[in-house]
Write a protein that holds these residues in place. Structure first.
Motif, PDB file in Angstrom:
ATOM      1  N   ILE A  41       0.816  -1.220   0.000  1.00 13.28           N
ATOM      2  CA  ILE A  41       0.000   0.000   0.000  1.00 13.28           C
ATOM      3  C   ILE A  41       0.855   1.280   0.000  1.00 13.28           C
ATOM      4  O   ILE A  41       0.321   2.378   0.068  1.00 13.28           O
ATOM      5  CB  ILE A  41      -1.003   0.027   1.175  1.00 13.28           C
ATOM      6  N   GLY A  42       2.161   1.104  -0.083  1.00 10.02           N
ATOM      7  CA  GLY A  42       3.034   2.254  -0.275  1.00 10.02           C
ATOM      8  C   GLY A  42       3.653   2.869   0.960  1.00 10.02           C
ATOM      9  O   GLY A  42       4.209   3.964   0.889  1.00 10.02           O
ATOM     10  N   TRP A  43       3.557   2.185   2.088  1.00  5.00           N
ATOM     11  CA  TRP A  43       4.232   2.727   3.268  1.00  5.00           C
ATOM     12  C   TRP A  43       5.742   2.576   3.067  1.00  5.00           C
ATOM     13  O   TRP A  43       6.221   1.478   2.755  1.00  5.00           O
ATOM     14  CB  TRP A  43       3.823   1.955   4.514  1.00  5.00           C
ATOM     15  N   PRO A  44       6.506   3.644   3.295  1.00  8.70           N
ATOM     16  CA  PRO A  44       7.962   3.510   3.236  1.00  8.70           C
ATOM     17  C   PRO A  44       8.459   2.597   4.358  1.00  8.70           C
ATOM     18  O   PRO A  44       7.925   2.620   5.468  1.00  8.70           O
ATOM     19  CB  PRO A  44       8.461   4.949   3.454  1.00  8.70           C
ATOM     20  N   GLN A  45       9.462   1.812   4.063  1.00  9.90           N
ATOM     21  CA  GLN A  45      10.022   0.852   5.031  1.00  9.90           C
ATOM     22  C   GLN A  45      10.354   1.513   6.360  1.00  9.90           C
ATOM     23  O   GLN A  45      10.100   0.932   7.418  1.00  9.90           O
ATOM     24  CB  GLN A  45      11.272   0.187   4.438  1.00  9.90           C
ATOM     25  N   ASP A  46      10.882   2.719   6.327  1.00 16.06           N
ATOM     26  CA  ASP A  46      11.280   3.371   7.586  1.00 16.06           C
ATOM     27  C   ASP A  46      10.083   3.754   8.452  1.00 16.06           C
ATOM     28  O   ASP A  46      10.236   4.021   9.634  1.00 16.06           O
ATOM     29  CB  ASP A  46      12.185   4.571   7.337  1.00 16.06           C
ATOM     30  N   GLN A  47       8.868   3.751   7.896  1.00 17.45           N
ATOM     31  CA  GLN A  47       7.673   4.062   8.676  1.00 17.45           C
ATOM     32  C   GLN A  47       7.217   2.896   9.552  1.00 17.45           C
ATOM     33  O   GLN A  47       6.439   3.086  10.470  1.00 17.45           O
ATOM     34  CB  GLN A  47       6.524   4.493   7.762  1.00 17.45           C
ATOM     35  N   PHE A  48       7.671   1.682   9.234  1.00 17.29           N
ATOM     36  CA  PHE A  48       7.250   0.528  10.034  1.00 17.29           C
ATOM     37  C   PHE A  48       8.446  -0.306  10.480  1.00 17.29           C
ATOM     38  O   PHE A  48       8.361  -1.511  10.625  1.00 17.29           O
ATOM     39  CB  PHE A  48       6.196  -0.320   9.307  1.00 17.29           C
ATOM     40  N   SER A  49       9.542   0.371  10.754  1.00 13.32           N
ATOM     41  CA  SER A  49      10.754  -0.331  11.171  1.00 13.32           C
ATOM     42  C   SER A  49      11.100  -0.114  12.643  1.00 13.32           C
ATOM     43  O   SER A  49      12.207  -0.438  13.065  1.00 13.32           O
ATOM     44  CB  SER A  49      11.930   0.092  10.294  1.00 13.32           C
ATOM     45  N   ALA A  50      10.157   0.407  13.424  1.00 14.36           N
ATOM     46  CA  ALA A  50      10.423   0.614  14.855  1.00 14.36           C
ATOM     47  C   ALA A  50      10.734  -0.723  15.516  1.00 14.36           C
ATOM     48  O   ALA A  50      10.147  -1.752  15.172  1.00 14.36           O
ATOM     49  CB  ALA A  50       9.228   1.280  15.525  1.00 14.36           C
ATOM     50  N   THR A  51      11.639  -0.704  16.466  1.00 19.56           N
ATOM     51  CA  THR A  51      12.059  -1.925  17.140  1.00 19.56           C
ATOM     52  C   THR A  51      11.262  -2.219  18.414  1.00 19.56           C
ATOM     53  O   THR A  51      11.426  -3.270  19.018  1.00 19.56           O
ATOM     54  CB  THR A  51      13.557  -1.848  17.489  1.00 19.56           C
ATOM     55  N   SER A  52      10.405  -1.268  18.799  1.00 22.35           N
ATOM     56  CA  SER A  52       9.579  -1.440  19.988  1.00 22.35           C
ATOM     57  C   SER A  52       8.483  -0.366  19.960  1.00 22.35           C
ATOM     58  O   SER A  52       8.535   0.562  19.142  1.00 22.35           O
ATOM     59  CB  SER A  52      10.414  -1.264  21.264  1.00 22.35           C
ATOM     60  N   ILE A  53       7.540  -0.487  20.859  1.00 22.66           N
ATOM     61  CA  ILE A  53       6.516   0.544  20.966  1.00 22.66           C
ATOM     62  C   ILE A  53       7.157   1.864  21.400  1.00 22.66           C
ATOM     63  O   ILE A  53       6.823   2.928  20.868  1.00 22.66           O
ATOM     64  CB  ILE A  53       5.397   0.102  21.926  1.00 22.66           C
ATOM     65  N   ASP A  54       8.081   1.815  22.330  1.00 18.71           N
ATOM     66  CA  ASP A  54       8.781   3.025  22.761  1.00 18.71           C
ATOM     67  C   ASP A  54       9.474   3.705  21.578  1.00 18.71           C
ATOM     68  O   ASP A  54       9.418   4.927  21.437  1.00 18.71           O
ATOM     69  CB  ASP A  54       9.820   2.704  23.841  1.00 18.71           C
ATOM     70  N   ASP A  55      10.138   2.901  20.741  1.00 13.05           N
ATOM     71  CA  ASP A  55      10.832   3.426  19.558  1.00 13.05           C
ATOM     72  C   ASP A  55       9.825   4.059  18.593  1.00 13.05           C
ATOM     73  O   ASP A  55      10.087   5.121  18.019  1.00 13.05           O
ATOM     74  CB  ASP A  55      11.611   2.295  18.889  1.00 13.05           C
ATOM     75  N   ALA A  56       8.663   3.430  18.423  1.00 12.68           N
ATOM     76  CA  ALA A  56       7.627   3.972  17.544  1.00 12.68           C
ATOM     77  C   ALA A  56       7.113   5.313  18.048  1.00 12.68           C
ATOM     78  O   ALA A  56       6.899   6.245  17.269  1.00 12.68           O
ATOM     79  CB  ALA A  56       6.478   2.973  17.407  1.00 12.68           C
ATOM     80  N   ILE A  57       6.932   5.436  19.359  1.00  8.06           N
ATOM     81  CA  ILE A  57       6.490   6.702  19.950  1.00  8.06           C
ATOM     82  C   ILE A  57       7.562   7.773  19.734  1.00  8.06           C
ATOM     83  O   ILE A  57       7.264   8.893  19.304  1.00  8.06           O
ATOM     84  CB  ILE A  57       6.192   6.532  21.468  1.00  8.06           C
ATOM     85  N   LYS A  58       8.796   7.425  20.015  1.00  4.77           N
ATOM     86  CA  LYS A  58       9.899   8.384  19.927  1.00  4.77           C
ATOM     87  C   LYS A  58      10.084   8.920  18.515  1.00  4.77           C
ATOM     88  O   LYS A  58      10.339  10.109  18.322  1.00  4.77           O
ATOM     89  CB  LYS A  58      11.193   7.716  20.408  1.00  4.77           C
ATOM     90  N   HIS A  59       9.940   8.054  17.494  1.00  4.45           N
ATOM     91  CA  HIS A  59      10.228   8.450  16.114  1.00  4.45           C
ATOM     92  C   HIS A  59       8.970   8.622  15.249  1.00  4.45           C
ATOM     93  O   HIS A  59       9.083   8.809  14.037  1.00  4.45           O
ATOM     94  CB  HIS A  59      11.167   7.429  15.468  1.00  4.45           C
ATOM     95  N   HIS A  60       7.805   8.554  15.872  1.00  5.08           N
ATOM     96  CA  HIS A  60       6.516   8.668  15.164  1.00  5.08           C
ATOM     97  C   HIS A  60       6.455   7.698  13.972  1.00  5.08           C
ATOM     98  O   HIS A  60       6.142   8.062  12.837  1.00  5.08           O
ATOM     99  CB  HIS A  60       6.239  10.105  14.722  1.00  5.08           C
ATOM    100  N   THR A  61       6.783   6.432  14.279  1.00  4.05           N
ATOM    101  CA  THR A  61       6.713   5.359  13.292  1.00  4.05           C
ATOM    102  C   THR A  61       5.808   4.272  13.863  1.00  4.05           C
ATOM    103  O   THR A  61       5.116   4.497  14.855  1.00  4.05           O
ATOM    104  CB  THR A  61       8.121   4.806  12.994  1.00  4.05           C
ATOM    105  N   SER A  62       5.828   3.108  13.236  1.00  4.07           N
ATOM    106  CA  SER A  62       4.993   2.001  13.698  1.00  4.07           C
ATOM    107  C   SER A  62       5.843   0.768  13.988  1.00  4.07           C
ATOM    108  O   SER A  62       6.811   0.492  13.282  1.00  4.07           O
ATOM    109  CB  SER A  62       3.944   1.642  12.633  1.00  4.07           C
ATOM    110  N   PHE A  63       5.438   0.045  15.012  1.00  2.00           N
ATOM    111  CA  PHE A  63       6.094  -1.193  15.440  1.00  2.00           C
ATOM    112  C   PHE A  63       5.197  -2.359  15.048  1.00  2.00           C
ATOM    113  O   PHE A  63       3.995  -2.330  15.297  1.00  2.00           O
ATOM    114  CB  PHE A  63       6.301  -1.163  16.957  1.00  2.00           C
TER     115      PHE A  63
END
Length: 158
Positions: free
Chosen positions: A61-83
């Motif tokens: 669906i076109g999400w860039p890889q870096d948007q869903f490469s968080a290593t944890s929920i904390d990492d996703a919150i910190k970088h506004h990405t998805s885990f």
């Protein structure tokens, strides 16, 4: 004031509704295709038993890889990405998640996720219509008892 206006107001204040989504199949992927276009929300975590299916669907669906490469929920919150995880309870128990979006399509599993989410004081948007058809009034009553909101998804759901 409509929902979109409220989401815009949240985003303008630097706030987001933090979402944990369970199930990255057909309906979940349709939601994820729209999510980047919605201000005021942050899909913090995505649970799928087959993590490779989730990553494949996100790439499709076109999400860039870096948007869903968080290593944890904390990492996703910190970088506004998805885990992405295969552990639904990890998402349900996270203090960083405001709403669980249940998209598994499995009525028994969906009901269990909803009940666990209510116990964790999480609001639930249920896209698994069969779970609501089977035990919706009971789920709604359980949500009220826990002081949270239980809602069906808008769209093709009744």
């Amino acid at each position: 004031m409509n929902l979109y206006t409220k989401l815009q107001a949240l985003a303008s204040n630097g706030q987001h509704i933090r979402i944990g989504m369970i199930g990255a199949g057909k309906f979940g992927t349709m939601f994820l295709a729209q999510a980047p276009k919605l201000c005021g929300i942050h899909v913090v975590a995505i649970c799928e038993l087959d993590v490779s299916k989730a990553t494949s669907n996100l790439a499709f669906i076109g999400w860039p890889q870096d948007q869903f490469s968080a290593t944890s929920i904390d990492d996703a919150i910190k970088h506004h990405t998805s885990f992405i995880t295969d552990d639904s309870q990890l998402i349900i128990d996270s203090p960083f998640i405001d709403i669980i979006v249940e998209c598994t399509g499995n009525p028994l599993v969906a009901a269990a996720h909803a009940l666990a989410s209510f116990a964790a004081k999480k609001h639930v948007i249920n896209a698994t219509v069969e779970a609501d058809a089977f035990c919706g009034p009971g789920l709604a009553a359980s949500a009220r008892e826990e002081g949270v909101i239980y809602s069906m998804a808008f769209g093709d759901q009744p």
